[in-house]
Structures are given as C-alpha cells and as structure tokens.
Write a protein that holds these residues in place. Sequence first.
Motif, PDB file in Angstrom:
ATOM      1  N   UNK A 225       0.791  -0.735  -0.149  1.00 47.59           N
ATOM      2  CA  UNK A 225       0.647  -0.424  -0.031  1.00 47.59           C
ATOM      3  C   UNK A 225       1.105   1.263  -0.133  1.00 47.59           C
ATOM      4  N   UNK A 226       2.055   1.696   0.932  1.00 47.91           N
ATOM      5  CA  UNK A 226       2.645   2.689   1.060  1.00 47.91           C
ATOM      6  C   UNK A 226       3.850   2.441  -0.346  1.00 47.91           C
ATOM      7  N   UNK A 227       3.727   1.713  -1.344  1.00 50.86           N
ATOM      8  CA  UNK A 227       4.844   1.798  -2.102  1.00 50.86           C
ATOM      9  C   UNK A 227       4.195   1.994  -3.140  1.00 50.86           C
ATOM     10  N   UNK A 228       3.267   1.423  -3.222  1.00 50.47           N
ATOM     11  CA  UNK A 228       2.050   1.773  -4.936  1.00 50.47           C
ATOM     12  C   UNK A 228       1.712   3.339  -4.014  1.00 50.47           C
ATOM     13  N   UNK A 229       1.126   3.841  -2.680  1.00 48.43           N
ATOM     14  CA  UNK A 229       0.852   5.218  -2.685  1.00 48.43           C
ATOM     15  C   UNK A 229       2.193   6.058  -3.388  1.00 48.43           C
ATOM     16  N   UNK A 230       3.122   6.108  -2.981  1.00 50.70           N
ATOM     17  CA  UNK A 230       4.317   7.164  -3.266  1.00 50.70           C
ATOM     18  C   UNK A 230       4.190   7.050  -4.950  1.00 50.70           C
ATOM     19  N   UNK A 231       4.473   5.824  -5.689  1.00 49.53           N
ATOM     20  CA  UNK A 231       4.827   5.873  -6.922  1.00 49.53           C
ATOM     21  C   UNK A 231       2.988   6.475  -7.700  1.00 49.53           C
ATOM     22  N   UNK A 232       1.717   6.825  -6.838  1.00 48.00           N
ATOM     23  CA  UNK A 232       0.585   7.743  -7.416  1.00 48.00           C
ATOM     24  C   UNK A 232       1.105   8.959  -7.029  1.00 48.00           C
ATOM     25  N   UNK A 233       1.845   9.157  -6.383  1.00 47.01           N
ATOM     26  CA  UNK A 233       2.094  10.262  -6.074  1.00 47.01           C
ATOM     27  C   UNK A 233       3.017  10.870  -6.896  1.00 47.01           C
TER      28      UNK A 233
END
Length: 281
Positions: A225-233
């Motif tokens: 979840x954290x990794x995807x959040x960073x990539x999306x941002x």
Amino acid sequence: MIREIHTDKVTDLVERLCIEANCHLTDDIYSCLKNCRATEQSPLGKDILNTLVENAQIARDETAPICQDTGMTVVFVTLGQEVHLTGGSLEEAINEGVRRGYEKGYLRKSVVRDPLDRVNTKDNTPAVIHYEIVPGDGLHITVAPKGFGSENMSGLRMLKPSQGLPGVKDFVIRTVSDAGANPCPPIIVGVGIGGTMEKSALLSKKALLRPVGERNPDPALAELEEELLQSINQLGIGPAGFGGTTTALAVNILTYATHIAGLPVAVNIGCHATRHSEGKL
Ligand code: SF4
C-alpha cells in the motif's frame, strides 16, 4: 435468543446516514486533506487543498452536501443471524430511508431507472445494497454515496497468475494514471485482489471504507500500500489534476482466496469526497 428489529428503525437510520454521509466528510479524510497542505510541493496544489478543506468545513457547519454529485447510494448491511426483522421488506425499508434522506437533505437525485432508457427515478432509489450475514443479534449499516466521476474511472482485470505482483502494481498505477483529473483528486484508491471477478470488485469498494492512515494488518500488504501510494504521488496529477505531489491520500488493499488459474484485480477510485457514515441497531 432471537432479537426483533422493526424495519421502521432501519428506514430512520438510513435516512439519517444519507444526510450525514453527504454533508460530513469523515475526520480521517478531513485531517489528511489539511495535513497534505504542508507537504504539497505545488503552490496551485496547496491552494486547491485549501479550497477543499474550506469546502468540507462549510459543508459540515451548514449541513450542506460536500459535492453536487451526491452519488448513487451504496449500502452495506451486516445482519446478525439471530435478528428477526418485523414490519416488512428490509430492502424496501432501506430504499425508503434513501428516498427520505435525499429529500430531507436536499441531495441531488442522480439515479436513472434503467441504464439504457435513462429516466431519473427522482428519489435516488434504488440503492445498491450488499448484505452480509454474521453471527449475533446486531444490525450494522454503512451508507456510502458514490459519485460517478470517480466510479467511472475504476477498473477490473483478470490477470494471469504468472503476471503476479508486478502485474498487480502495473494495473493499479495504469488505472490511476489513465484516470488523470477525472476522479477529482486527491483520491483514495481501493484495491481488491483475489476471489472471483465480482468478489474483487466488492473488495475494492469495501477497501474505500477503511480510514485513511490505517494500514492493512498484513505487513506485506501494508508495505505494498505504501509503495503504491508513493508511486501514484509521483505521477504528478496533483489536487484537482492541476499538477502536484498529492494525487492520492491512501491506497487500501483487501485480498481474498482465489482460483489456481486466476489473479483478479479491481481498482475502485474514491474522490476527495469519499463519503460514508455508519450506524448500529
Ligand atoms: S468524483 Fe467526487 S468530488 Fe468529483 S464530482 Fe463526483 S462526487 Fe464530486
């Protein structure tokens, strides 16, 4: 021991929850929008976050809808198997609550009776209702009005198991990237992985109910979840799509067992006005 609950109580509760959900942004999202103003890199992005916070505050203070799109009413019902409902149909009681809530709260009626002839039902019914039967004698209801700016940008793929985690990540990022400004960012990204086609879609919608800032209890999924959040941002879409570093407030993942031959993945996008309100009887 069987507990009786009259369906009039269900109608009253749904009526209240429809108004509450549409006018009162939950504290977790409200606080997150406020906090993001400090980290957002774009000055225009900061301005937009300020406007969103101000808008949510006015909606709270004046019991006015956060957004003109007051959504299709999605209702999650968790019903204890020791409950006996009296007074008629549960489904009709829920729809009556929606009817009254949308009228009393001056909420826009956005539902058409048929996807092809497109005649407005003028009372926002029928709701989309999901039932879950559980042990016990409680009745829990969550009302989650869903705007279609974000709903329309959601997606589902039946991946091959060999596509694995890289395939899942790629699909989630691509869905958000393709959505761009359409789902009214900053968004919340609900991801459902596993089950069957419809189960993954339901998981992705349920994932939107989890408070922002609360991670999946499984450490590997929390990390994802954290990794995807960073990539999306890092996509640069930003608040309202005008560029910036705050494209998403959270990525919430739910998973379920699946078939040896499949890897379903669903992405349900929630906008900055991802709304829900819950109550118990
Ligand atoms: S996506 Fe959300 S914020 Fe945008 S118009 Fe629809 S309900 Fe409103």
